[in-house]
Motif scaffolding. Structure first.
Motif, mmCIF file in Angstrom:
data_model
loop_
_atom_site.group_PDB
_atom_site.id
_atom_site.type_symbol
_atom_site.label_atom_id
_atom_site.label_comp_id
_atom_site.label_asym_id
_atom_site.label_seq_id
_atom_site.Cartn_x
_atom_site.Cartn_y
_atom_site.Cartn_z
ATOM 1 N N ILE A 463 20.996 59.286 -4.971
ATOM 2 C CA ILE A 463 20.268 59.253 -5.506
ATOM 3 C C ILE A 463 20.103 57.705 -4.455
ATOM 4 C CG2 ILE A 463 18.173 57.526 -5.527
ATOM 5 C CD1 ILE A 463 17.265 60.302 -6.965
ATOM 6 N N CYS A 464 20.157 56.881 -3.589
ATOM 7 C CA CYS A 464 20.663 56.179 -2.628
ATOM 8 C C CYS A 464 18.910 54.550 -3.052
ATOM 9 C CB CYS A 464 21.315 55.266 -2.023
ATOM 10 S SG CYS A 464 22.482 55.936 -1.970
ATOM 11 N N ILE A 465 19.292 53.515 -3.846
ATOM 12 C CA ILE A 465 17.610 52.526 -4.193
ATOM 13 C C ILE A 465 18.797 51.709 -3.465
ATOM 14 C CG2 ILE A 465 16.744 51.099 -6.224
ATOM 15 C CD1 ILE A 465 17.364 54.257 -7.692
ATOM 16 N N THR A 466 17.221 50.998 -2.028
ATOM 17 C CA THR A 466 18.368 49.966 -1.419
ATOM 18 C C THR A 466 16.947 48.702 -2.082
ATOM 19 O OG1 THR A 466 18.988 51.398 -0.096
ATOM 20 C CG2 THR A 466 17.997 48.827 0.361
ATOM 21 N N VAL A 467 17.721 47.770 -1.893
ATOM 22 C CA VAL A 467 16.715 47.177 -2.992
ATOM 23 C C VAL A 467 16.771 45.793 -1.404
ATOM 24 C CG1 VAL A 467 16.530 44.183 -4.329
ATOM 25 C CG2 VAL A 467 17.074 46.902 -4.853
ATOM 26 N N ASP A 468 15.934 45.396 -0.505
ATOM 27 C CA ASP A 468 15.900 44.718 0.190
ATOM 28 C C ASP A 468 14.470 43.005 0.105
ATOM 29 O OD1 ASP A 468 12.260 45.304 0.860
ATOM 30 O OD2 ASP A 468 13.256 46.869 2.308
ATOM 31 N N HIS A 469 13.953 42.655 1.400
ATOM 32 C CA HIS A 469 13.804 41.409 0.694
ATOM 33 C C HIS A 469 11.609 41.727 0.540
ATOM 34 C CE1 HIS A 469 16.698 39.927 3.836
ATOM 35 N NE2 HIS A 469 16.811 39.128 2.417
ATOM 36 N N GLN A 470 11.228 42.927 1.114
ATOM 37 C CA GLN A 470 10.043 42.925 0.285
ATOM 38 C C GLN A 470 10.253 43.417 -0.925
ATOM 39 O OE1 GLN A 470 8.306 46.293 2.869
ATOM 40 N NE2 GLN A 470 6.566 47.223 1.077
ATOM 41 N N THR A 471 11.656 43.505 -1.566
ATOM 42 C CA THR A 471 11.296 44.044 -2.519
ATOM 43 C C THR A 471 10.967 42.370 -3.706
ATOM 44 O OG1 THR A 471 13.451 45.605 -3.035
ATOM 45 C CG2 THR A 471 12.995 45.072 -4.662
ATOM 46 N N VAL A 472 11.532 42.051 -3.126
ATOM 47 C CA VAL A 472 11.909 40.068 -4.048
ATOM 48 C C VAL A 472 9.654 39.791 -4.019
ATOM 49 C CG1 VAL A 472 11.719 38.081 -4.142
ATOM 50 C CG2 VAL A 472 13.492 39.513 -3.346
ATOM 51 N N GLU A 473 9.449 40.299 -2.935
ATOM 52 C CA GLU A 473 7.405 39.719 -3.059
ATOM 53 C C GLU A 473 6.631 41.212 -3.763
ATOM 54 O OE1 GLU A 473 7.099 40.238 1.548
ATOM 55 O OE2 GLU A 473 8.499 38.849 1.447
ATOM 56 N N ASP A 474 7.360 42.289 -3.635
ATOM 57 C CA ASP A 474 5.804 43.299 -4.458
ATOM 58 C C ASP A 474 6.597 44.398 -5.423
ATOM 59 O OD1 ASP A 474 7.399 45.372 -2.757
ATOM 60 O OD2 ASP A 474 5.732 45.986 -1.806
#
Length: 513
Positions: A463-474
């Motif tokens: 499993i790879c868990i990817t943090v993107d800009h949406q993560t910061v919001e929701d």
RNA sequence: GCGGAAGUAGCUCAGUUGGUAGAGCAUUAGCCUUCCAAGCUAAGGGUCGCGAGUUCGAACCUCGUCUUCCGCUCCA
């Protein structure tokens, strides 16, 4: 890709990514000894946990121990290792080469047969159509002379082996005028017994009486503790004792990467049963162990049983579980019905009564034993070779992916910030902190996201868990699956439950019969 | 142990008739900010498995030796 190419790639891959290194490599390596690297040890530990839990946790009548590698020397007399596993060896003083005396003599006898065959072929050419091979073999003086000499040696050889007469073995070598293939001389040493057990000295007075052995199997540590465990654990037959540990065999030839090593690790379970009931338990454990292997999901057709025709000195039934390695079907596990050989011999050699009082029958007896004995390193090799895959992707790309069963993968999850700014690394590290007590995780922010996925594929991270800009919001992240490469969006708060479902050992246990 | 093949950077390999040790990938530091490996700049990294010999000079030729892989052999 041939199986041989696959095997070579696997060895290179194992080294390149930190699974397995040659031992003492900076000193040119040590033959048939390997070290597990940072990922290899995780994989190996997971395999051991899968085995241990399947035995000890899932059976209320199996307990574990961890016995010492050093054991009293009498142990190995009782087990038969001191007597039965010696090879007669002889050295040539000129070439300094060591040979098995019995093999030298066998080769000489084979050479005599070849001589006869050559005589036959010569005669066949000479007499052409009128040649009668049968008649020639029984009447030619030259052939008869060679055959008689060969038969005489054969008789002496068998007698010498039976009597363990080392002097006679040497005399046969001298009488046959056998020469060293290297030096061409007959300058032989005495014949000596060479034990497959490693020896060392214990204590300050390092004389012969203090010789002890590195155990050649872990089983004896269980047998000598039978009464301890049975009494202190209030165990009732049938019950089992499990153990994982190192064993050592001074093999003359050790080969095939980690398949046959001189130092190796075993996972053994000795199951003690009522005499006469051993065959039904033997069949039961054969089935149980096969399902353990098959639960790994490498394809049922890649496993088979090999029933032994020739039984070891202690067994009345024996079978191997064989796996289809890149170099063919080979043993990974043995299931043996050991009868009361071991406990009975320890009783005899120690003078201590080793018996079980059966409250159901009201009788005392030496229990019979059904053993399951699996090589940890062979299982690692099995997992590595079954998991290694090179895949063609859409668009012409290829990837190397280790398709480990998720519960035993060395790294369970990688947490990757899409970019290394805008606060994404900080969020990723928070996720790592949330998961790291339960799972082995990795953090990576270097290079493009695609490249990081491929790096994780190469070490088999499910499993790879990817943090993107949406993560910061929701507070949601992308989960990318290794095998399908599919992605899904989930809440960070769901991650522990999702990982538990996907990578927990429970997934494997559910498949056990 | 016998026979075959191989050993040069972390990996995969090139290296001409013997003339100052190379590439790609990887690594590290920057730049760039991208959801499936290929962008830019720079840097680090090699007693050419080891030891002798031949030579003015050896990664290259000769001998020995170690290690690995394959086949045979052995395998509680």
């Amino acid at each position: 890709m041939t199986q041989e190419e696959l095997f070579k790639k696997l060895i290179a891959h194992s080294k390149e990514y930190g699974f397995i290194f040659p031992s003492s490599e900076i000193y040119d390596g040590l033959s048939a000894v390997y070290d597990y690297g940072q990922l290899g040890v995780e994989l190996k530990n997971n395999i051991k946990k899968y085995w241990w839990d399947s035995m000890v946790k899932l059976h209320d009548n199996i307990v574990g121990i961890d016995a010492a590698i050093f054991m009293h020397p009498k142990t190995w007399e009782a087990s038969g290792h001191v007597g039965a596993f010696n090879d007669p060896l002889i050295d040539n003083k000129d070439s300094k080469k060591r040979y098995r005396a019995d093999v030298l003599i066998e080769e000489w006898m084979a050479a005599q047969d070849n001589k006869i065959d050559k005589e036959v072929e010569k005669a066949r050419k000479r007499f052409a159509d009128s040649f009668n091979e049968e008649q020639f073999r029984t009447t030619s003086p030259r052939v008869l002379e060679i055959a008689e000499k060969r038969d005489t040696v054969h008789k002496r050889f068998v007698a010498a082996l039976t009597a363990s007469d080392l002097e006679e073995l040497r005399q046969i070598i001298l009488d046959c005028e056998i020469v060293c293939p290297i030096s061409g001389t007959r300058n032989w040493t005495e014949v000596r017994q060479f034990n497959l057990m490693f020896e060392t000295k214990m204590g300050a007075a390092a004389d012969a009486t203090n010789t002890i052995y590195l155990r050649p199997e872990t089983a004896q540590g269980i047998f000598v503790n039978f009464l301890n465990v049975q009494k202190t654990g209030r165990m009732k037959i049938p019950f089992g004792i499990a153990q994982i540990g190192k064993a050592f065999r001074n093999e003359i030839v050790a080969r095939q990467f980690i398949f046959r090593m001189r130092e190796f690790e075993q996972m053994e379970m000795q199951f003690f049963v009522r005499p006469g009931e051993e065959m039904q338990w033997y069949e039961k454990w054969k089935a149980t162990r096969m399902s353990w292997h098959r639960a790994l999901g490498f394809g049922d057709g890649n496993y088979r049983f090999h029933d032994h025709d020739k039984l070891a000195h202690y067994a009345n039934a024996a079978a191997d579980v064989e796996y289809n390695f890149p170099f063919g079907f080979k043993e990974v596990e043995g299931i043996h019905s050991r009868t009361d050989f071991d406990l009975g011999n320890h009783q005899k050699f120690s003078g201590k009564k080793i018996q079980y009082f059966d409250p159901e029958t009201g009788e005392s007896y030496v229990p019979y034993v059904v053993e399951t004995s699996i090589g940890v390193d062979r299982t690692v090799l099995q997992v590595l070779s079954a998991s290694y895959a090179e895949e063609q992707l859409e668009g012409g790309d290829t990837r190397v992916v280790m398709r480990f069963p998720a519960p035993i993968a060395p790294v369970k999850a990688a947490v990757l910030p899409l970019v290394k700014k805008d606060g994404l690394p900080e969020v990723a590290k928070e996720i790592i902190d949330m998961l790291k007590f339960e799972h082995v995780t990795q953090y990576d922010e270097k290079d493009s996201i695609g490249k990081r996925y491929r790096r994780q594929d190469a070490i088999g991270t499910p499993i790879c868990i990817t943090v993107d800009h949406q993560t910061v919001e929701d507070k949601t992240v992308t989960i990318r699956h290794r095998d399908s490469m599919a992605q899904e969006r989930v809440a960070i708060s769901e991650l522990p439950a999702i990982l538990d479902k996907l990578v927990s050992m429970k997934q494997l246990f559910a498949k056990l019969v």
